[in-house]
Design a protein around this motif. Structure first.
Motif, PDB file in Angstrom:
ATOM      1  N   UNK A 116       0.793  -1.227   0.000  1.00 13.70           N
ATOM      2  CA  UNK A 116       0.000   0.000   0.000  1.00 13.70           C
ATOM      3  C   UNK A 116       0.829   1.281   0.000  1.00 13.70           C
ATOM      4  N   UNK A 117       2.058   1.243   0.493  1.00 11.71           N
ATOM      5  CA  UNK A 117       2.883   2.453   0.505  1.00 11.71           C
ATOM      6  C   UNK A 117       3.381   2.813  -0.893  1.00 11.71           C
ATOM      7  N   UNK A 118       3.240   1.918  -1.856  1.00 13.31           N
ATOM      8  CA  UNK A 118       3.649   2.191  -3.245  1.00 13.31           C
ATOM      9  C   UNK A 118       2.495   2.682  -4.111  1.00 13.31           C
ATOM     10  N   UNK A 119       1.329   2.876  -3.531  1.00 12.69           N
ATOM     11  CA  UNK A 119       0.131   3.292  -4.262  1.00 12.69           C
ATOM     12  C   UNK A 119      -0.392   4.596  -3.686  1.00 12.69           C
ATOM     13  N   UNK A 140      -9.796   4.383  -4.915  1.00 13.47           N
ATOM     14  CA  UNK A 140      -9.154   3.921  -6.140  1.00 13.47           C
ATOM     15  C   UNK A 140      -7.741   4.468  -6.062  1.00 13.47           C
ATOM     16  N   UNK A 141      -6.792   3.749  -6.653  1.00 12.63           N
ATOM     17  CA  UNK A 141      -5.393   4.134  -6.517  1.00 12.63           C
ATOM     18  C   UNK A 141      -4.584   3.689  -7.733  1.00 12.63           C
ATOM     19  N   UNK A 142      -3.450   4.337  -7.916  1.00 17.39           N
ATOM     20  CA  UNK A 142      -2.460   3.933  -8.919  1.00 17.39           C
ATOM     21  C   UNK A 142      -1.096   3.914  -8.242  1.00 17.39           C
ATOM     22  N   UNK A 143      -0.144   3.244  -8.879  1.00 18.90           N
ATOM     23  CA  UNK A 143       1.218   3.252  -8.376  1.00 18.90           C
ATOM     24  C   UNK A 143       1.757   4.671  -8.492  1.00 18.90           C
ATOM     25  N   UNK A 144       2.712   5.018  -7.638  1.00 16.65           N
ATOM     26  CA  UNK A 144       3.229   6.382  -7.568  1.00 16.65           C
ATOM     27  C   UNK A 144       3.792   6.891  -8.888  1.00 16.65           C
ATOM     28  N   UNK A 145       4.375   6.039  -9.690  1.00 17.27           N
ATOM     29  CA  UNK A 145       4.960   6.502 -10.960  1.00 17.27           C
ATOM     30  C   UNK A 145       3.907   6.689 -12.049  1.00 17.27           C
TER      31      UNK A 145
END
Length: 149
Positions: A116-119, A140-145
């Motif tokens: 979860x820390x990467x999203x 809703x989430x996406x990866x940090x990049x």
């Protein structure tokens, strides 16, 4: 300076109350200190303080740029839903009561959100400012990049 080197140097000077935190505000643990670099510290370098003073290092991964200032973790939700968009899913979950049911869906593809820390949160329901009374929370989430759709 690398986090491990900074800790080693502080210990060589006699400091033993050492902590570190994620300067990016993503609530990541610095499990392998050699993979992190120091962006800030709680006591300015060169300041004379007792060695039993707690020293906290703000750090990011080696390949990341240090933020201008430490990103703050979201405040605890209390009775009202905070705005968690842009925060890491881990930090967003941490802002909610531990009994809150949270569902996180990939906003871009059909992937599982595991670390979860990467999203980062793209959308949330309930909306910011909504009274919290035990209802489930959806992100809703996406990866940090990636960019939110």
């Amino acid at each position: 300076m690398g986090l491990q080197s900074a800790q080693d140097k502080a210990q060589a000077e006699g400091f033993y109350l050492l902590t570190s935190h994620d300067s990016a505000g993503r609530d990541r643990l610095q499990a392998l200190d050699r993979n992190w670099k120091v962006c800030s510290q709680s006591i300015k370098a060169g300041t004379t303080v007792p060695v039993d003073t707690k020293l906290d290092f703000g750090a990011v991964k080696l390949d990341e740029t240090c933020p201008a200032g430490d990103a703050k973790a979201p405040e605890a939700a209390g009775d009202t839903m905070p705005n968690l968009v842009g925060k890491s899913v881990k930090a967003a979950r941490g802002a909610l009561d531990s009994g809150t049911s949270v569902t996180t869906t990939d906003a871009a593809q059909d992937r599982m959100v595991l670390l979860e820390s990467n999203w980062q949160v793209c959308t949330q329901s309930p909306a910011p400012g909504t009274a919290l009374n035990g209802q489930p929370v959806d992100f809703t989430a996406v990866k940090y990049e990636e960019n939110c759709p």
